[in-house]
Design an enzyme around this catalytic site. Structure first.
Site, PDB file in Angstrom:
ATOM      1  N   THR A  37       0.842  -1.201   0.000  1.00 38.69           N
ATOM      2  CA  THR A  37       0.000   0.000   0.000  1.00 38.69           C
ATOM      3  C   THR A  37       0.877   1.251   0.000  1.00 38.69           C
ATOM      4  O   THR A  37       0.691   2.166  -0.816  1.00 38.69           O
ATOM      5  CB  THR A  37      -0.941   0.006   1.234  1.00 38.69           C
ATOM      6  OG1 THR A  37      -1.489  -1.292   1.408  1.00 38.69           O
ATOM      7  CG2 THR A  37      -2.062   1.008   1.064  1.00 38.69           C
ATOM      8  N   ASP A  91       1.690   5.239   5.908  1.00 39.54           N
ATOM      9  CA  ASP A  91       2.085   3.830   5.883  1.00 39.54           C
ATOM     10  C   ASP A  91       0.848   2.937   5.969  1.00 39.54           C
ATOM     11  O   ASP A  91      -0.201   3.371   6.464  1.00 39.54           O
ATOM     12  CB  ASP A  91       3.026   3.543   7.065  1.00 39.54           C
ATOM     13  CG  ASP A  91       3.866   2.287   6.850  1.00 39.54           C
ATOM     14  OD1 ASP A  91       3.682   1.599   5.821  1.00 39.54           O
ATOM     15  OD2 ASP A  91       4.718   2.001   7.714  1.00 39.54           O
ATOM     16  N   ALA A  93      -1.031  -0.920   7.071  1.00 34.71           N
ATOM     17  CA  ALA A  93      -1.143  -1.710   8.308  1.00 34.71           C
ATOM     18  C   ALA A  93      -1.748  -3.058   7.963  1.00 34.71           C
ATOM     19  O   ALA A  93      -2.352  -3.229   6.890  1.00 34.71           O
ATOM     20  CB  ALA A  93      -2.011  -0.980   9.333  1.00 34.71           C
ATOM     21  N   ASP A  94      -1.584  -3.997   8.866  1.00 37.24           N
ATOM     22  CA  ASP A  94      -2.157  -5.334   8.670  1.00 37.24           C
ATOM     23  C   ASP A  94      -3.517  -5.471   9.339  1.00 37.24           C
ATOM     24  O   ASP A  94      -4.364  -6.219   8.891  1.00 37.24           O
ATOM     25  CB  ASP A  94      -1.193  -6.383   9.233  1.00 37.24           C
ATOM     26  CG  ASP A  94       0.166  -6.267   8.579  1.00 37.24           C
ATOM     27  OD1 ASP A  94       0.228  -6.406   7.353  1.00 37.24           O
ATOM     28  OD2 ASP A  94       1.148  -5.990   9.284  1.00 37.24           O
ATOM     29  N   GLY A 105       3.878  -4.852  10.447  1.00 38.22           N
ATOM     30  CA  GLY A 105       5.115  -5.633  10.459  1.00 38.22           C
ATOM     31  C   GLY A 105       5.064  -6.950   9.733  1.00 38.22           C
ATOM     32  O   GLY A 105       6.026  -7.716   9.782  1.00 38.22           O
ATOM     33  N   GLU A 113       9.661   1.357  11.188  1.00 35.87           N
ATOM     34  CA  GLU A 113       8.360   2.041  11.067  1.00 35.87           C
ATOM     35  C   GLU A 113       7.974   2.672  12.396  1.00 35.87           C
ATOM     36  O   GLU A 113       7.518   3.819  12.447  1.00 35.87           O
ATOM     37  CB  GLU A 113       7.284   1.044  10.630  1.00 35.87           C
ATOM     38  CG  GLU A 113       7.460   0.588   9.199  1.00 35.87           C
ATOM     39  CD  GLU A 113       6.526  -0.535   8.782  1.00 35.87           C
ATOM     40  OE1 GLU A 113       6.322  -0.693   7.587  1.00 35.87           O
ATOM     41  OE2 GLU A 113       6.022  -1.275   9.652  1.00 35.87           O
TER      42      GLU A 113
HETATM   43  O1  LIG Z   1       3.712  -2.998   8.438  1.00 41.40           O
HETATM   44  C1  LIG Z   1       4.011  -3.151   7.292  1.00 41.40           C
HETATM   45  C2  LIG Z   1       5.370  -3.528   6.867  1.00 41.40           C
HETATM   46  O2  LIG Z   1       6.183  -3.895   7.951  1.00 41.40           O
HETATM   47  C3  LIG Z   1       2.985  -2.932   6.226  1.00 41.40           C
HETATM   48  O3  LIG Z   1       2.552  -1.625   6.307  1.00 41.40           O
HETATM   49  C4  LIG Z   1       1.843  -3.874   6.452  1.00 41.40           C
HETATM   50  O4  LIG Z   1       2.348  -5.177   6.475  1.00 41.40           O
HETATM   51  C5  LIG Z   1       0.804  -3.729   5.358  1.00 41.40           C
HETATM   52  O5  LIG Z   1       1.317  -4.224   4.168  1.00 41.40           O
HETATM   53  P1  LIG Z   1       0.524  -4.122   2.799  1.00 41.40           P
HETATM   54  O6  LIG Z   1       0.346  -2.681   2.520  1.00 41.40           O
HETATM   55  O7  LIG Z   1       1.430  -4.823   1.815  1.00 41.40           O
HETATM   56  O8  LIG Z   1      -0.785  -4.837   2.976  1.00 41.40           O
END
Ligand SMILES: O=C(CO)[C@H](O)[C@H](O)COP(=O)(O)O
Length: 240
Positions: A37, A91, A93-94, A105, A113
């Site tokens: 993302t 940023d 997030a999961d 993470g 981060e």
């Molecule tokens: O925390 C992270 C990386 O350490 C990412 O922001 C999180 O894993 C989301 O990833 P994605 O945007 O690929 O779904």
């Protein structure tokens, strides 16, 4: 009548990422996130710089991967030593809970981060709607913890025992069958898989951080100031 447009998860990530870029002003020091993302945000910043629509930006990357991407786009970079105050970080997030607490993470960059996003005046988190959960740890996916490689099994067992009541299983993250994943900081990641919710998040955070061998965990409590959620029905902006 034309058929309805079906948006992919990546389309939604891009929509959230582009919306967040609207918060950027020329002259800002920016925290550049990591993941699929955040990658869209960095691409867009590069594009706006090329077009002269943004000027005088300094980026602080949260991983080597983002650093490489930003450099390839000509985004000027710095670090927290030179720029200890960051105007805005964007940023992914999961997981995002209703109080805007996050799990991050799963791409392995949680330590940098947390350092960069902890130093910023405004932290805009960008997600597609699949990341919304009622409780952190509730998606059945992992809560990542960065640990030192020394006696990692010992630390992983300690972590698993901490959350026995939540049915926790601690697994070392691997690159492949025989090789542990190594973070940008030379550490390992243990992923905590929980069958039940974590309970009090601040207490969970404190007990994890109290373990010698643990460097940081992926719960970002009370850090996001805004969360932009892109879904099939449009964009929702949640503010602290
Ligand atoms: O925390 C992270 C990386 O350490 C990412 O922001 C999180 O894993 C989301 O990833 P994605 O945007 O690929 O779904």
């Amino acid at each position: 009548m034309s058929p309805p447009v079906v948006l992919s998860q990546d389309d939604l990530k891009k929509i959230a990422a582009y919306k967040a870029v609207e918060f950027i002003e020329s002259g800002m020091v920016l925290g550049l996130g990591t993941g699929s993302t955040a990658k869209h945000t960095v691409d867009r910043i590069g594009e706006l710089l090329r077009q002269g629509k943004l000027t005088n930006i300094v980026g602080i990357p949260t991983s080597k991967m983002t650093q490489e991407q930003a450099l390839s786009l000509g985004i000027p970079l710095s670090d927290l030593d030179s720029h200890p105050i960051v105007d805005l970080a964007i940023d992914g997030a999961d997981e995002v809970d209703p109080h805007l607490n996050l799990v991050k993470g799963r791409c392995g960059s949680l330590l940098r981060e947390k350092m960069v996003e902890g130093a910023c005046k405004k932290f805009v988190c960008i997600v597609d709607e699949s990341k919304l959960v009622k409780h952190l740890g509730g998606s059945g996916l992992a809560l990542p913890v960065e640990i030192v490689p020394f006696c990692w099994k010992f630390t992983a067992n300690k972590l698993q025992n901490l959350f026995q009541r939540s049915g926790c299983v601690a697994k070392l993250r691997n690159d492949c069958e025989w090789k542990p994943f190594v973070t940008d900081n030379g550490n390992y990641i243990v992923d905590l898989y929980l069958k039940k919710e974590l309970g009090d998040l601040q207490i969970a955070s404190d007990v994890i951080l109290r373990l010698a061998g643990v460097i940081e965990h992926g719960m970002f409590l009370d850090m996001a100031t805004t969360v932009i959620v892109a879904g099939e029905l449009g964009i929702t902006i949640k503010n602290k």
